[in-house]
Design an enzyme around this catalytic site. Structure first.
Site, mmCIF file in Angstrom:
data_model
loop_
_atom_site.group_PDB
_atom_site.id
_atom_site.type_symbol
_atom_site.label_atom_id
_atom_site.label_comp_id
_atom_site.label_asym_id
_atom_site.label_seq_id
_atom_site.Cartn_x
_atom_site.Cartn_y
_atom_site.Cartn_z
ATOM 1 N N TYR A 49 7.417 -14.148 -10.098
ATOM 2 C CA TYR A 49 7.444 -14.643 -11.473
ATOM 3 C C TYR A 49 6.825 -16.036 -11.601
ATOM 4 O O TYR A 49 6.403 -16.441 -12.681
ATOM 5 C CB TYR A 49 8.875 -14.671 -12.017
ATOM 6 C CG TYR A 49 9.498 -13.296 -12.191
ATOM 7 C CD1 TYR A 49 8.877 -12.163 -11.677
ATOM 8 C CD2 TYR A 49 10.676 -13.119 -12.865
ATOM 9 C CE1 TYR A 49 9.435 -10.907 -11.819
ATOM 10 C CE2 TYR A 49 11.243 -11.860 -13.024
ATOM 11 C CZ TYR A 49 10.612 -10.759 -12.487
ATOM 12 O OH TYR A 49 11.165 -9.516 -12.644
ATOM 13 N N LYS A 105 12.707 -6.521 1.471
ATOM 14 C CA LYS A 105 11.784 -5.424 1.811
ATOM 15 C C LYS A 105 11.059 -5.860 3.087
ATOM 16 O O LYS A 105 9.823 -5.939 3.153
ATOM 17 C CB LYS A 105 10.828 -5.195 0.633
ATOM 18 C CG LYS A 105 9.976 -3.952 0.732
ATOM 19 C CD LYS A 105 10.747 -2.664 0.567
ATOM 20 C CE LYS A 105 9.830 -1.464 0.732
ATOM 21 N NZ LYS A 105 10.540 -0.193 0.917
ATOM 22 N N ASP A 130 14.857 -0.562 -1.815
ATOM 23 C CA ASP A 130 14.866 0.837 -2.256
ATOM 24 C C ASP A 130 16.184 1.513 -1.878
ATOM 25 O O ASP A 130 16.801 2.223 -2.680
ATOM 26 C CB ASP A 130 13.655 1.609 -1.705
ATOM 27 C CG ASP A 130 13.334 1.257 -0.266
ATOM 28 O OD1 ASP A 130 13.901 0.291 0.283
ATOM 29 O OD2 ASP A 130 12.497 1.962 0.342
ATOM 30 N N ASP A 188 16.271 -9.017 -10.621
ATOM 31 C CA ASP A 188 16.084 -8.650 -12.024
ATOM 32 C C ASP A 188 16.329 -7.150 -12.191
ATOM 33 O O ASP A 188 17.060 -6.702 -13.083
ATOM 34 C CB ASP A 188 14.639 -9.023 -12.425
ATOM 35 C CG ASP A 188 14.451 -9.089 -13.923
ATOM 36 O OD1 ASP A 188 15.429 -8.906 -14.662
ATOM 37 O OD2 ASP A 188 13.304 -9.322 -14.352
ATOM 38 N N ASP A 198 19.950 -5.048 -13.831
ATOM 39 C CA ASP A 198 19.936 -4.108 -14.962
ATOM 40 C C ASP A 198 20.541 -2.775 -14.528
ATOM 41 O O ASP A 198 21.282 -2.126 -15.278
ATOM 42 C CB ASP A 198 18.502 -3.864 -15.460
ATOM 43 C CG ASP A 198 18.092 -4.864 -16.538
ATOM 44 O OD1 ASP A 198 18.568 -6.011 -16.492
ATOM 45 O OD2 ASP A 198 17.293 -4.496 -17.422
#
Ligand code: NAD
Length: 362
Positions: A141, A191, A223, A247, A251
């Protein structure tokens, strides 16, 4: 105590849910003998429309001159075609950076009254109490360079993920400190099988863990973490992760516990804390008076806890939210067949009443 706050209602449902959170803060101030002092400023699309800047200088100045900031949400389809630096979301990213808010705490709790709101079976979601600790000022970001170059048909888009050791270490320490006060478990999500950033992340987190011998550290690829979050959410305690993974996972955690509209967040680490619901401006329901204000109201609770160390007052808000949910109050996102949904303002009014009642009993 003087509770001097900057209020940034923002766009879409932001002003609707923020208004309810402010009413709850006023009820808390009245009940516990504090003085609420508010400055309202613009951010995001509202600020773009007024002064063509998603984060005007007087908004930053106001935020830096108060003890904490309560924000609604930013974003509007009207600005989707604007260049990156002139989008509402750019104002929020800049604000987080200006405030030095590098640690984003996102609790995801399954309220007992809402077990049937989860798309998961009640026995899977019952008891879920997760604290997602998301790094907020690094990663994709904020990474430079970033661009879209070339001519139509053959353009190339570039974003950069960067993390340095101090940035990883400071967020890891926030996660370990929180775990000490909770169930003593940190799951670091990365990751590392693919990304250099994640390999460095894992190495630094393992190094920090040595200072917290009582805390059990585990690692998971993002994942796999996404899958486990829906298979066995109650096994998660503190989840430590970088900006974009956090992020997305937060959610998802909102979906697991019933609705994104319930989730609150605290962005801390700098001199002034920033508190906002996890959800966005929800243009699809803006102006209809049906948004769930509980994420914003619970964010006000986090504000009292983290910026003012008012634990009793924060717990009073959380208990009031539990009480109204136990009484069957549901906004449209939470209502099931046969339940009459209440409006945004009615939900807020009921939380205010519950605050008044519980503080009168105390
Ligand atoms: P969103 O969170 O706004 O909405 C996703 C879905 O959840 C929608 O169906 C919405 O109606 C529902 N929802 C969200 N909050 C709710 C609430 N309080 N009560 C009931 N239902 C609720 O995400 P989106 O649709 O992907 O994004 C919309 C805009 O918000 C975009 O411009 C995006 O950039 C922005 N956004 C801002 C923030 C922020 O301000 N922190 C966060 C996410 C998205």
């Amino acid at each position: 105590m003087l509770l001097n706050l900057t209020i940034l209602p923002g766009d879409g449902i932001g002003p609707e849910v923020t208004e309810q959170a402010v009413l709850v803060l006023q009820a808390i101030a009245d009940a516990f003998g504090h003085q609420l002092q508010l400055q309202r400023k613009s951010i995001g699309g509202a600020a773009l429309a007024a002064v063509n800047d998603p984060l005007p200088a007087d908004t930053i100045q106001a935020c830096l001159s108060t003890s904490a900031v309560l924000l609604g949400a930013v974003g509007s389809p009207a600005f989707d075609h604007y260049p990156n630096h002139l989008r509402p979301e750019a104002g929020l990213l800049r604000l987080r950076r200006e405030l030095g808010a590098y640690a984003n705490l996102r609790p995801a709790i399954c309220f007992p009254a809402l077990e049937d709101c989860s798309p998961l079976r009640a026995d899977l979601v019952r008891g879920t109490d997760i604290m997602i600790v998301r790094e907020l000022l690094g990663g994709l970001y904020f990474g430079e360079p970033r661009s879209i170059t070339g001519s139509a048909g053959s353009r190339i888009a570039l974003n950069t993920m960067t993390y340095d050791e101090p940035a990883i270490e400071r967020i890891a320490r926030i996660a370990f400190d929180l775990a000490v006060k909770r169930r003593q478990k940190v799951l670091s999500v990365d990751k590392a099988n693919v990304l250099e950033c994640s390999r460095l992340w894992r190495e630094v987190v393992i190094r920090c863990a040595k200072d917290y011998p009582g805390v059990q550290l585990a690692h998971m690829y993002v994942d796999s973490a996404a899958m486990s979050l829906v298979q066995r959410p109650k096994d998660f305690d503190v989840v430590l992760t970088e900006n974009m993974f956090g992020d997305i996972l937060s959610d998802q955690a909102g979906g697991v516990v019933g609705s994104l509209g319930l989730l609150a967040s605290a962005s801390i680490g700098g001199p002034v804390g920033l508190y906002e619901p996890v959800h966005g401006s929800a243009p699809d329901i803006a102006g209809k008076g049906i948004a769930n204000p509980l994420g914003a109201i619970l964010s006000a609770g986090l504000l009292l806890r983290h910026s003012f160390h008012l634990e009793r007052e924060a717990a009073c808000i959380e208990n009031a939210v539990s009480a109204v949910l136990n009484q069957g109050s549901r906004t449209a996102d939470l209502a099931r067949a046969g339940q009459n949904p209440v409006s945004t303002s009615e939900m807020g009014r009921r939380v205010v009443e519950a605050v008044k009642q519980s503080s009168a009993l105390a």
